[in-house]
Design an enzyme around this catalytic site. Structure first.
Site, PDB file in Angstrom:
ATOM      1  N   PHE A 133       0.853  -1.188   0.000  1.00  9.03           N
ATOM      2  CA  PHE A 133       0.000   0.000   0.000  1.00  9.03           C
ATOM      3  C   PHE A 133       0.892   1.242   0.000  1.00  9.03           C
ATOM      4  O   PHE A 133       0.705   2.165   0.771  1.00  9.03           O
ATOM      5  CB  PHE A 133      -0.933  -0.042   1.217  1.00  9.03           C
ATOM      6  CG  PHE A 133      -2.195   0.777   1.048  1.00  9.03           C
ATOM      7  CD1 PHE A 133      -3.051   0.561  -0.018  1.00  9.03           C
ATOM      8  CD2 PHE A 133      -2.521   1.764   1.970  1.00  9.03           C
ATOM      9  CE1 PHE A 133      -4.215   1.314  -0.171  1.00  9.03           C
ATOM     10  CE2 PHE A 133      -3.693   2.516   1.840  1.00  9.03           C
ATOM     11  CZ  PHE A 133      -4.536   2.288   0.756  1.00  9.03           C
ATOM     12  N   LYS A 187       7.954  -5.803 -11.198  1.00  7.32           N
ATOM     13  CA  LYS A 187       8.771  -6.284 -12.318  1.00  7.32           C
ATOM     14  C   LYS A 187       9.554  -7.552 -11.979  1.00  7.32           C
ATOM     15  O   LYS A 187       9.817  -8.376 -12.863  1.00  7.32           O
ATOM     16  CB  LYS A 187       9.772  -5.191 -12.718  1.00  7.32           C
ATOM     17  CG  LYS A 187       9.121  -3.999 -13.377  1.00  7.32           C
ATOM     18  CD  LYS A 187       9.986  -2.759 -13.291  1.00  7.32           C
ATOM     19  CE  LYS A 187       9.730  -2.006 -12.009  1.00  7.32           C
ATOM     20  NZ  LYS A 187      10.363  -0.693 -11.911  1.00  7.32           N
ATOM     21  N   VAL A 204       5.653  -2.740 -17.442  1.00 13.54           N
ATOM     22  CA  VAL A 204       6.434  -2.035 -18.473  1.00 13.54           C
ATOM     23  C   VAL A 204       5.623  -0.821 -18.925  1.00 13.54           C
ATOM     24  O   VAL A 204       4.474  -0.954 -19.353  1.00 13.54           O
ATOM     25  CB  VAL A 204       6.723  -2.954 -19.692  1.00 13.54           C
ATOM     26  CG1 VAL A 204       7.701  -2.274 -20.647  1.00 13.54           C
ATOM     27  CG2 VAL A 204       7.264  -4.308 -19.257  1.00 13.54           C
ATOM     28  N   LYS A 219      12.696  -4.844 -17.675  1.00  8.36           N
ATOM     29  CA  LYS A 219      11.571  -4.610 -18.592  1.00  8.36           C
ATOM     30  C   LYS A 219      11.816  -5.258 -19.961  1.00  8.36           C
ATOM     31  O   LYS A 219      10.889  -5.843 -20.539  1.00  8.36           O
ATOM     32  CB  LYS A 219      11.312  -3.110 -18.720  1.00  8.36           C
ATOM     33  CG  LYS A 219      10.755  -2.522 -17.411  1.00  8.36           C
ATOM     34  CD  LYS A 219      10.843  -1.011 -17.385  1.00  8.36           C
ATOM     35  CE  LYS A 219      10.231  -0.433 -16.115  1.00  8.36           C
ATOM     36  NZ  LYS A 219      10.568   0.979 -15.896  1.00  8.36           N
TER      37      LYS A 219
END
Ligand code: HSE
Length: 341
Positions: free
Chosen positions: A8, A125, A152, A224
């Site tokens: 959060f 990621k 991404v 990414k």
């Protein structure tokens, strides 16, 4: 849909704000009625109620620096694994901090949620760069959806665009600016600011990773491109399989010299095919000022997708930010709902 918000921080709160702001539209347009049954954050505490926690109160509490565990309606001491294990829920929204080296604790959260039969949406990621195939297989075995548009280019359409909208176009190559912090630094350096001041500004603006080495050494962009290689090109690469160079070697003189030649340095993430092999790399490259990527300045991201059907298609948009990344999770949630229906 009963939602669990794990993590959060900026992104989780961005999602919460968007959920509240779009409650009516989600219902009228998509028949999506949501309640957040649980929130767990390593630093901000936890709350859980099977009928739904008070999300507005949770946001206000965190803004005041108070723990979620003090929420009158459901404050508790469940950590994330306990929440995922016990909560009444349909979807895990995973937005804990990214650790590109270990992909934890996010991977364990996602594995546990899919194993329990929850759909998962994440902006993290690490799990995608290191464990995409395993997690996608697990989701498919469990018949659950596993979406990660925000990993991404945040909420700027890229993964869904390539996988759905451009279906059948045959993607040959992807080349783009995937890290906002480094593009911001290069932009500011061109305007005369020094490297350290530009990095400090990017940190203040909230784009930079907790440890900015991940940005300036290229690791964030490497994660990414690895995601793109595996998800779009069907490869099975690990970040360590691809060469990666960041922007730390680029001096103000190099930027000025490039400009004299009608070029500009950009940190380019690149994925392409070489015969049967899929290759990926991250490196600073001189881009001709006439190319669409050259005009992308500040923290903005962009991706040029070379396809057989259309030639080059370039998408430009935000690649980080509270609402921009929170939106990616909201968008994944809407997709989960549309496919469920
Ligand atoms: N640190 C990243 C960036 C955040 O600067 O682009 C988004 O992944």
């Amino acid at each position: 849909m009963r939602l669990l918000l794990i993590g959060f921080g900026t992104v989780g709160q961005g999602l919460a704000e968007l959920l509240l702001a779009s409650k009516n539209e989600l219902w009228t347009r998509y028949g999506l009625d949501w309640r957040v049954t649980g929130i767990a954050d390593m630093l901000k505490g936890s709350c859980y109620h099977p009928d739904g926690v008070d999300l507005e109160d949770a946001l206000a509490r965190v803004a005041r620096g108070e723990s979620l565990s003090t929420c009158p309606n459901g404050g508790c001491d469940w950590d994330a694994p306990t929440m995922i294990d016990r909560a009444s829920a349909d979807v895990l929204m995973e937005a804990t901090y990214t650790d590109i080296a270990t992909a934890e604790p996010a991977t364990s959260h996602i594995r546990a949620a899919l194993s329990r039969g929850l759909h998962v949406a994440t902006t993290n990621k690490g799990p995608l760069a290191l464990h995409y195939r395993e997690l996608a297989d697990l989701a498919s075995r469990r018949g659950k959806q596993f979406l990660f548009e925000g990993t991404v280019m945040a909420g700027t359409p890229l993964l869904n665009l390539v996988r759905e909208t451009l279906a059948g176009a045959t993607v040959l190559e992807m080349k783009g600016i995937l890290n906002g912090t480094t593009n911001y630094i290069l932009t500011q350096m061109e305007a005369g600011m020094d490297y350290a001041a530009a990095l400090a500004q990017a940190q203040e603006l909230g784009f930079a990773e907790a440890v900015p080495d991940a940005d300036v050494l290229g690791w964030d962009a490497l994660a990414k491109v690895t995601i793109l290689a595996n998800v779009v090109f069907g490869a099975d690469l690990k970040p360590s399989d691809s060469p990666c160079q960041g922007i730390t070697e680029i001096a103000a003189e190099d930027i000025a010299a490039a400009r004299e030649e009608g070029k500009r340095y950009k940190l380019i993430g690149h994925v392409w095919r070489e015969g049967d092999e899929v290759k990926a790399s991250v490196s600073p490259q001189l881009v001709d000022l006439t190319h669409p990527l050259a005009g992308v300045m500040g923290a903005t991201n962009a991706m040029t997708i070379r396809t057989e059907a259309l030639g080059e298609v370039t998408v430009v948009g935000p690649g980080a930010g509270r609402a921009q990344t929170g939106f990616a999770l909201l968008n994944d949630l809407v997709h989960i709902q549309m496919r469920r229906r």
